[in-house]
Scaffold this active site. Sequence first.
Site, PDB file in Angstrom:
ATOM      1  CG  ASP A  14      36.747 -79.098 -58.477  1.00 43.19           C
ATOM      2  OD1 ASP A  14      36.106 -78.421 -57.610  1.00 43.19           O
ATOM      3  OD2 ASP A  14      37.747 -79.796 -58.158  1.00 43.19           O
TER       4      ASP A  14
ATOM      5  CG  ASP B  64      33.267 -84.208 -60.797  1.00 43.16           C
ATOM      6  OD1 ASP B  64      34.024 -84.382 -59.776  1.00 43.16           O
ATOM      7  OD2 ASP B  64      33.464 -83.358 -61.780  1.00 43.16           O
TER       8      ASP B  64
END
Length: 248
Positions: A12, A10
């Site tokens: 953020d 991922d």
Amino acid sequence: MAGTTVVVFDFDHTIIEDNSDTWVVAEMGLTDLFNQLRRKLPWTSLMDRMMAELYSRGKTIEEISVCLRRIHMNPRIIAAIRKAHSRPKCELKIISDANQFFIETILKHYGLFDCFSEIITNPSIVEGEGQLRIFPYHDSLSSPHGCNLCPPNLCKGLVIEEIQASNSEMGKKRMIYLGDGRGDFCPSLKLGEGDHVMPRKGFPLWERIRANPMLIKAEVHEWSKGEELERILIQLIDTNSNEGNSET
């Protein structure tokens, strides 16, 4: 292809220490408008609207880039990515609900863009005289993904299944998935035995896995700081590589 590892990050709150969307909103003075529209627009449409507002205020693409380059990335996570990229039979990918321009700008700033073979995220383009446009990866009208665990613009679980299908054509590969948010739970459910999921401690993915441990087939390795991410990730990659070497 024994011993091959695909590491999926991922972005953020995993690779970077913030949310790139809300960072730009706050740093460029859009918080009031953002809050007014937050419940009226889907997230990707909202960010596209924020970019239109910046354009109307005369803000340039370079000013947005300068803002993005101020986002902090933990030095140990930078080191982890570079170490993982240097390992033989290790491929790095990103699946993110941010957008192409934000992610690429930040990765290039930290010298990490070339470490990733693929970045799957909401596409973006610069139109006309410099307006940044952001579009959903999955169009909820023309091709809805139908997953009730994920936001309408991106089902990460569906993307993981596509990666797995591609991997099966080229031989067995183990997968390591690193994430933090609610949208990372669906892809974690798609992982199988021999795979690994690395949820960030105290974040929504970690909480969901703790509440539903029997739904997860992959081994779970929690982490909190960049030092832990680096240590655990590199150990998992090296262990998989060594096991693959012993099988050949």
